[in-house]
Write a protein that holds these residues in place. Structure first.
Motif, PDB file in Angstrom:
ATOM      1  N   ASN A 124       4.069  16.105   6.341  1.00 15.84           N
ATOM      2  CA  ASN A 124       2.406  16.206   5.897  1.00 15.84           C
ATOM      3  C   ASN A 124       2.495  16.207   4.275  1.00 15.84           C
ATOM      4  O   ASN A 124       2.459  16.739   3.547  1.00 15.84           O
ATOM      5  CB  ASN A 124       1.631  16.631   5.794  1.00 15.84           C
ATOM      6  N   PHE A 125       2.751  14.892   3.494  1.00 17.98           N
ATOM      7  CA  PHE A 125       2.063  15.202   1.792  1.00 17.98           C
ATOM      8  C   PHE A 125       3.264  15.836   1.500  1.00 17.98           C
ATOM      9  O   PHE A 125       3.097  16.784   0.629  1.00 17.98           O
ATOM     10  CB  PHE A 125       0.794  15.708   1.648  1.00 17.98           C
ATOM     11  N   HIS A 126       4.372  15.269   1.421  1.00 20.95           N
ATOM     12  CA  HIS A 126       5.692  16.094   1.570  1.00 20.95           C
ATOM     13  C   HIS A 126       5.743  16.460  -0.327  1.00 20.95           C
ATOM     14  O   HIS A 126       5.396  15.611  -0.667  1.00 20.95           O
ATOM     15  CB  HIS A 126       6.992  15.074   1.742  1.00 20.95           C
ATOM     16  N   ASN A 127       6.754  17.746  -0.736  1.00 20.14           N
ATOM     17  CA  ASN A 127       6.933  17.933  -2.022  1.00 20.14           C
ATOM     18  C   ASN A 127       8.294  17.931  -2.385  1.00 20.14           C
ATOM     19  O   ASN A 127       8.974  18.579  -1.808  1.00 20.14           O
ATOM     20  CB  ASN A 127       6.539  19.452  -2.217  1.00 20.14           C
ATOM     21  N   PRO A 128       8.194  16.804  -3.153  1.00 19.25           N
ATOM     22  CA  PRO A 128       7.700  16.205  -3.897  1.00 19.25           C
ATOM     23  C   PRO A 128       6.989  14.887  -4.350  1.00 19.25           C
ATOM     24  O   PRO A 128       6.303  14.860  -4.833  1.00 19.25           O
ATOM     25  CB  PRO A 128       8.760  16.012  -6.223  1.00 19.25           C
ATOM     26  N   THR A 129       7.123  14.188  -3.173  1.00 21.63           N
ATOM     27  CA  THR A 129       7.087  12.910  -2.402  1.00 21.63           C
ATOM     28  C   THR A 129       5.974  12.014  -2.270  1.00 21.63           C
ATOM     29  O   THR A 129       5.904  11.068  -2.718  1.00 21.63           O
ATOM     30  CB  THR A 129       8.123  11.779  -2.059  1.00 21.63           C
ATOM     31  N   GLY A 130       5.166  13.660  -1.760  1.00 21.51           N
ATOM     32  CA  GLY A 130       3.795  12.569  -1.460  1.00 21.51           C
ATOM     33  C   GLY A 130       4.252  11.815  -0.186  1.00 21.51           C
ATOM     34  O   GLY A 130       3.260  11.234   0.673  1.00 21.51           O
ATOM     35  N   VAL A 131       4.985  11.622   0.606  1.00 24.99           N
ATOM     36  CA  VAL A 131       5.200  11.094   1.403  1.00 24.99           C
ATOM     37  C   VAL A 131       4.983  11.914   3.248  1.00 24.99           C
ATOM     38  O   VAL A 131       5.202  13.086   2.638  1.00 24.99           O
ATOM     39  CB  VAL A 131       6.587  10.087   2.082  1.00 24.99           C
ATOM     40  N   SER A 132       3.964  10.261   4.037  1.00 26.47           N
ATOM     41  CA  SER A 132       4.364  11.783   5.643  1.00 26.47           C
ATOM     42  C   SER A 132       5.192  10.832   5.938  1.00 26.47           C
ATOM     43  O   SER A 132       4.934  10.273   6.050  1.00 26.47           O
ATOM     44  CB  SER A 132       2.530  11.517   5.851  1.00 26.47           C
ATOM     45  N   ASN A 159      -1.190   9.161  -0.033  1.00 23.23           N
ATOM     46  CA  ASN A 159      -1.773   9.826   1.198  1.00 23.23           C
ATOM     47  C   ASN A 159      -2.719  10.659   0.354  1.00 23.23           C
ATOM     48  O   ASN A 159      -3.869  11.580   1.742  1.00 23.23           O
ATOM     49  CB  ASN A 159      -2.264   9.259   2.060  1.00 23.23           C
ATOM     50  N   GLY A 160      -2.320  12.388   0.698  1.00 25.96           N
ATOM     51  CA  GLY A 160      -2.915  13.399   0.499  1.00 25.96           C
ATOM     52  C   GLY A 160      -2.088  14.294  -0.464  1.00 25.96           C
ATOM     53  O   GLY A 160      -0.963  14.046  -0.948  1.00 25.96           O
ATOM     54  N   GLY A 161      -2.147  15.850  -0.235  1.00 22.04           N
ATOM     55  CA  GLY A 161      -1.611  16.697  -1.042  1.00 22.04           C
ATOM     56  C   GLY A 161      -1.617  16.446  -2.246  1.00 22.04           C
ATOM     57  O   GLY A 161      -2.790  16.607  -2.923  1.00 22.04           O
TER      58      GLY A 161
END
Length: 506
Positions: free
Chosen positions: A266-274, A415-417
């Motif tokens: 979910n809302f991967h660090n660093p990319t923000g991708v889920s 989409n989040g994070g």
């Protein structure tokens, strides 16, 4: 030289001799270069064994009060106090690096410390942090909560909790995660000092020197550092806009037989991708087939800004393959340092062993604060507020970045994070660019630190939008874009013509 032996004393005779000679040197009765009686002579005079006098003289030599000289015997060095004598002696500096263990040397990177140190400086616009906004918490609410806690718990505030966490808080966490589809008993839940501690405990539990660990590429720098500190070989699996590439993952499972996979769906660090739902299900199928444990790190899952949240891997896992980590540091308060782990009881028992030799327990006050926050029904309205203000900040940063149409800049919209992942033109001189930014008071995170072995292909930076104010977002992005122009040249641009890719992670 007068020496009196008390044979009834419990003090050994050699120490009686040593202390009396020492006293006479200190008070100046035995001057510098005074020659002490020969060992045999003094032993006969005192009626003791020669070895007793030898031992007394050795003690005096060790203290730097006397020395042996060829042709003279045992000579007093100086009519100085013992302390002054030792102060005059040369004491070589301790070279701590020579004593440092190999494990400590591998953990030498201080990226996280450098980021947090920024907050003690004035007039710095930080896009590098991974913390919440200063106004993310209702101060009056927290003040009232703390007054209630003092009144409710009184002396209990100053008492310890079990190593694995307060029973009350674990019960509250159990109810909280059930709302997200995770069913676990309190014995399968442990409170930690932030999720970073859980990552380190998992590494300590699982990794042997030389083991292969798989991570998404790029990934969270704190996880890379934890795994490297236990001498793991870290293999990065590329991502696309649906998360980890399962085709490449399966090839690596066959080739490397890794110990586990670390992932942030979910809302991967660093990319923000889920990670998409299809990928999540496919990942679990591969895990079951290849016997692959999964460490799921989910600190940002509640911070979604559109649509509905996807189920965690833990909630989809019916075979106990997933160890789930999360933290209240990203949603309630970074400074409280309260995280939790959900795992099988045997994993929890290992974590308890490590925690009791690390920090014994997470702060009682912090645990009770989180407990009252959850049980008081504050979490739902608080998360709604965070989603609103962070979405506004994200949109503001995106709008500011998109002004001016800089060629070759590619933005991953989360989409989040907390983060926006930004690819800069390949012709940017990154070292000069980052230094120039810092000189102008703007701090960002270079993309290469999120890659195992810094093996990055492209110029990436991570931008945090949760912490800076709207004013600083506008000001900081303006400086950022000016620096992009300043540290690129027409000649370099022509030489390294940039071609935008649909997917920046392959």
């Amino acid at each position: 030289m007068d020496i009196t032996i008390n044979r009834e004393s419990k003090t050994p005779i050699y120490l009686q001799i040593k202390k009396q000679i020492e006293h006479q040197i200190v008070v100046g009765k035995l001057p510098s270069n005074f020659i002490l009686p020969a060992e045999r002579t003094l032993s006969m005079k005192l009626g003791v064994n020669r070895s007793t006098v030898v031992k007394a003289y050795m003690e005096l030599k060790a203290d730097g009060l006397v020395e042996s000289r060829i042709g003279s015997g045992t000579v007093v060095l100086a009519s100085l106090t013992k302390d002054v004598t030792q102060e005059k002696m040369y004491i070589p500096p301790v070279r701590w690096g020579q004593f440092e263990s190999k494990r400590a040397a591998r953990a030498g990177e201080q990226t996280i410390n450098n980021i947090l140190s920024v907050f003690e400086k004035e007039r710095i616009i930080s896009f590098a942090s991974g913390i919440s906004s200063e106004d993310a918490c209702d101060i009056n609410l927290m003040k009232n909560l703390n007054l209630q806690i003092i009144e409710k718990y009184r002396e209990k505030l100053f008492m310890p909790t079990p190593v694995d966490g307060s029973t009350e808080l674990k019960t509250a966490i159990k109810a909280y995660i059930q709302g997200n589809g995770i069913n676990a008993g309190t014995k399968q839940i442990m409170v930690t000092s932030g999720s970073q501690q859980s990552i380190e405990f998992f590494a300590r539990t699982i990794i042997d020197s030389g083991d292969v660990v798989l991570v998404e590429e790029p990934t969270y720098i704190g996880a890379i550092q934890a795994f490297e500190s236990y001498d793991a070989k870290i293999i990065g699996i590329p991502m696309d806009d649906e998360g980890i590439r399962l085709d490449i993952l399966e090839s690596c499972l066959i080739k490397y037989r890794p110990k586990f996979l670390y992932t942030q769906p979910n809302f991967h660090n660093p990319t923000g991708v889920s990670m998409s739902l299809e990928r999540r299900k496919g990942l679990l199928k591969l895990a079951y087939y290849y016997n692959l444990p999964i460490l799921e790190d989910d600190p940002y899952g509640e911070l979604y800004y559109s649509g509905n949240p996807l189920p965690s891997l833990k909630s989809l896992d019916n075979n106990d393959y997933v160890v789930y980590l999360s933290s209240f540091s990203k949603t309630i308060s970074f400074s409280l340092r309260v995280g939790f782990v959900v795992a099988s009881e045997n994993i929890i028992s290992r974590f308890i062993q490590f925690k009791q030799i690390t920090d014994i327990q997470t702060s009682t006050l912090s645990q009770l604060t989180i407990n009252e926050f959850l049980n008081g029904g504050h979490m739902g309205p608080h998360l709604d507020y965070l989603r609103k203000i962070y979405k506004n900040k994200r949109d503001l940063m995106l709008n500011e970045l998109n002004k001016g149409n800089l060629d070759g800049m590619e933005i991953t919209v989360p989409n989040g994070g907390y983060f926006i992942w930004l690819r800069l033109p390949d012709y940017i001189r990154m070292n000069e660019f980052v230094k120039g930014l810092a000189d102008k008071g703007v701090v960002v995170m270079l993309g290469d630190i999120f890659y195992p072995g810094y093996s990055i292909n492209g110029n990436y930076i991570r931008l945090n939008f949760s912490y800076p104010s709207e004013k600083y977002i506008k000001e900081g992005v303006s400086i950022l874009k000016n620096c992009i122009k300043q540290y690129s040249t027409a000649s370099l641009k022509k030489k390294y013509e940039f071609k935008a890719e649909i997917n920046p992670f392959i």
